[in-house]
Structures are given as structure tokens and as C-alpha cells.
Design a protein around this motif. Sequence first.
Motif, PDB file in Angstrom:
ATOM      1  N   ALA A  27       0.750  -1.223  -0.172  1.00  0.00           N
ATOM      2  CA  ALA A  27       0.272   0.017   0.107  1.00  0.00           C
ATOM      3  C   ALA A  27       0.822   1.119  -0.053  1.00  0.00           C
ATOM      4  N   VAL A  28       1.832   1.211   0.756  1.00  0.00           N
ATOM      5  CA  VAL A  28       2.859   2.473   0.925  1.00  0.00           C
ATOM      6  C   VAL A  28       3.481   2.671  -0.350  1.00  0.00           C
ATOM      7  N   ARG A  29       3.828   1.411  -1.120  1.00  0.00           N
ATOM      8  CA  ARG A  29       4.503   1.578  -2.601  1.00  0.00           C
ATOM      9  C   ARG A  29       3.586   2.343  -3.469  1.00  0.00           C
ATOM     10  N   GLU A  30       2.439   1.647  -3.407  1.00  0.00           N
ATOM     11  CA  GLU A  30       1.349   2.439  -4.395  1.00  0.00           C
ATOM     12  C   GLU A  30       1.102   3.783  -4.218  1.00  0.00           C
ATOM     13  N   ILE A  31       1.220   4.194  -2.976  1.00  0.00           N
ATOM     14  CA  ILE A  31       0.842   5.431  -2.643  1.00  0.00           C
ATOM     15  C   ILE A  31       2.058   6.370  -3.243  1.00  0.00           C
ATOM     16  N   ASN A  32       3.183   5.864  -2.897  1.00  0.00           N
ATOM     17  CA  ASN A  32       4.739   6.562  -3.504  1.00  0.00           C
ATOM     18  C   ASN A  32       4.595   6.743  -4.849  1.00  0.00           C
ATOM     19  N   GLN A  33       4.291   5.746  -5.620  1.00  0.00           N
ATOM     20  CA  GLN A  33       4.303   5.575  -7.063  1.00  0.00           C
ATOM     21  C   GLN A  33       3.253   6.425  -7.415  1.00  0.00           C
ATOM     22  N   ALA A  34       2.079   6.592  -6.920  1.00  0.00           N
ATOM     23  CA  ALA A  34       1.085   7.519  -7.491  1.00  0.00           C
ATOM     24  C   ALA A  34       1.592   9.076  -7.129  1.00  0.00           C
ATOM     25  N   LYS A  35       2.252   9.398  -6.036  1.00  0.00           N
ATOM     26  CA  LYS A  35       2.716  10.624  -5.968  1.00  0.00           C
ATOM     27  C   LYS A  35       3.966  11.070  -6.680  1.00  0.00           C
ATOM     28  N   PHE A  36       4.832  10.107  -6.766  1.00  0.00           N
ATOM     29  CA  PHE A  36       5.965  10.215  -7.672  1.00  0.00           C
ATOM     30  C   PHE A  36       6.290   9.309  -8.706  1.00  0.00           C
ATOM     31  N   ASP A  37       5.673   9.455  -9.762  1.00  0.00           N
ATOM     32  CA  ASP A  37       5.826   8.609 -10.831  1.00  0.00           C
ATOM     33  C   ASP A  37       7.102   8.483 -11.372  1.00  0.00           C
ATOM     34  N   PRO A  38       7.549   7.000 -11.032  1.00  0.00           N
ATOM     35  CA  PRO A  38       8.851   6.626 -11.284  1.00  0.00           C
ATOM     36  C   PRO A  38       9.295   6.746 -12.755  1.00  0.00           C
ATOM     37  N   GLN A  39       8.311   6.709 -13.842  1.00  0.00           N
ATOM     38  CA  GLN A  39       8.967   6.844 -15.041  1.00  0.00           C
ATOM     39  C   GLN A  39       9.235   8.292 -15.349  1.00  0.00           C
ATOM     40  N   GLY A  40       8.324   9.235 -14.993  1.00  0.00           N
ATOM     41  CA  GLY A  40       8.489  10.604 -14.956  1.00  0.00           C
ATOM     42  C   GLY A  40      10.021  10.949 -14.469  1.00  0.00           C
ATOM     43  N   LEU A  41      10.100  10.605 -13.183  1.00  0.00           N
ATOM     44  CA  LEU A  41      11.307  10.776 -12.542  1.00  0.00           C
ATOM     45  C   LEU A  41      12.569  10.464 -13.269  1.00  0.00           C
ATOM     46  N   ARG A  42      12.604   9.284 -13.943  1.00  0.00           N
ATOM     47  CA  ARG A  42      13.672   8.688 -14.576  1.00  0.00           C
ATOM     48  C   ARG A  42      13.878   9.687 -15.915  1.00  0.00           C
ATOM     49  N   ASP A  43      12.744   9.902 -16.518  1.00  0.00           N
ATOM     50  CA  ASP A  43      12.829  10.683 -18.124  1.00  0.00           C
ATOM     51  C   ASP A  43      13.495  12.022 -17.431  1.00  0.00           C
ATOM     52  N   ARG A  44      13.069  12.594 -16.544  1.00  0.00           N
ATOM     53  CA  ARG A  44      13.525  14.037 -16.078  1.00  0.00           C
ATOM     54  C   ARG A  44      14.947  13.909 -15.814  1.00  0.00           C
ATOM     55  N   LEU A  45      15.370  12.958 -15.008  1.00  0.00           N
ATOM     56  CA  LEU A  45      16.817  12.740 -14.716  1.00  0.00           C
ATOM     57  C   LEU A  45      17.848  12.559 -15.719  1.00  0.00           C
ATOM     58  N   LEU A  46      17.172  11.968 -16.868  1.00  0.00           N
ATOM     59  CA  LEU A  46      18.028  11.429 -18.059  1.00  0.00           C
ATOM     60  C   LEU A  46      18.085  12.858 -18.940  1.00  0.00           C
ATOM     61  N   ALA A  47      17.080  13.648 -18.908  1.00  0.00           N
ATOM     62  CA  ALA A  47      16.995  14.812 -19.717  1.00  0.00           C
ATOM     63  C   ALA A  47      17.879  15.785 -18.990  1.00  0.00           C
ATOM     64  N   ARG A  48      18.134  15.876 -17.762  1.00  0.00           N
ATOM     65  CA  ARG A  48      18.969  16.743 -17.113  1.00  0.00           C
ATOM     66  C   ARG A  48      20.517  16.314 -17.327  1.00  0.00           C
ATOM     67  N   LYS A  49      20.658  15.111 -17.279  1.00  0.00           N
ATOM     68  CA  LYS A  49      21.987  14.425 -17.391  1.00  0.00           C
ATOM     69  C   LYS A  49      22.467  14.871 -18.723  1.00  0.00           C
ATOM     70  N   ALA A  50      21.482  14.558 -19.923  1.00  0.00           N
ATOM     71  CA  ALA A  50      21.656  15.101 -21.190  1.00  0.00           C
ATOM     72  C   ALA A  50      22.110  16.442 -21.306  1.00  0.00           C
ATOM     73  N   SER A  51      21.287  17.472 -20.736  1.00  0.00           N
ATOM     74  CA  SER A  51      21.636  18.600 -21.007  1.00  0.00           C
ATOM     75  C   SER A  51      22.907  19.282 -20.449  1.00  0.00           C
ATOM     76  N   ARG A  52      23.484  18.644 -19.267  1.00  0.00           N
ATOM     77  CA  ARG A  52      24.592  18.989 -18.638  1.00  0.00           C
ATOM     78  C   ARG A  52      25.719  18.488 -19.486  1.00  0.00           C
ATOM     79  N   SER A  53      25.633  17.116 -20.334  1.00  0.00           N
ATOM     80  CA  SER A  53      26.685  16.624 -21.094  1.00  0.00           C
ATOM     81  C   SER A  53      26.938  17.495 -22.259  1.00  0.00           C
ATOM     82  N   ALA A  54      25.675  18.237 -22.762  1.00  0.00           N
ATOM     83  CA  ALA A  54      25.790  19.151 -23.924  1.00  0.00           C
ATOM     84  C   ALA A  54      26.513  20.355 -23.594  1.00  0.00           C
ATOM     85  N   CYS A  55      26.544  20.792 -22.345  1.00  0.00           N
ATOM     86  CA  CYS A  55      27.391  22.065 -22.119  1.00  0.00           C
ATOM     87  C   CYS A  55      28.931  22.084 -21.999  1.00  0.00           C
TER      88      CYS A  55
END
Length: 112
Positions: free
Chosen positions: A84-112
Amino acid sequence: MNLTMLSTPTPLETNPDGVVLVGKTRVTLDTVVAVFNQGATAEEIVFRYPSLKLADVYATIAFYLNHQQEVEEYLQQRRQKGQAVREINQAKFDPQGLRDRLLARKASRSAC
């Protein structure tokens, strides 16, 4: 020689969150039972979790074997609460969206 039989209390304590701990440690009943059910001996459990006392592990295993149904019910409740706690956390913090944001941030830093 007379041997006096004393009843020793189990080394299990429930913390304020309702989690059963073994001895004066942070090792949970869940952990000891899981490792025991995987075939570990009491000595191996103490080797893996050195904060545990051997006598406490033996007492915990004895308690589990003598109260298996109640312990299994407790463990099932813990699994359900955990899910139940895992489901609540996944609903609050979409792991897929987080992964995409982190990868985008990494890509933008390596482009600099």
C-alpha cells in the motif's frame, strides 16, 4: 543436582510503528524468519546480522515455530502495508516521469 526451569521472555519488541524487532537491535522479525526459511541456521543469521545475539535468534526461531500461524498473519499484514505504501508513493512520484527528467537533466549537462 536440581535444574530450575525458568521462563525466559521472548526477545521480541514492537516499535512505535508496529514493527517487531529482535532483541535490542533494528533487525526485524520479518528478516530473521525470511533468512531462516531460506535455510540459514541461527549461527549463520548471527553472522549475517552481528548485532543479534545467538540466544535471541534461537528464541526467535522457537517463537516462530511455536506460533507459526500468528507470525505468518503478521508477516502478511506487513507485506500488505508495504504494498500500500509503495502504491501511494508511486502515485505521488511517478517513477517513469522521474527517470525521464533525470535523463533529460543528464543530457543537458553533458551538452554544455
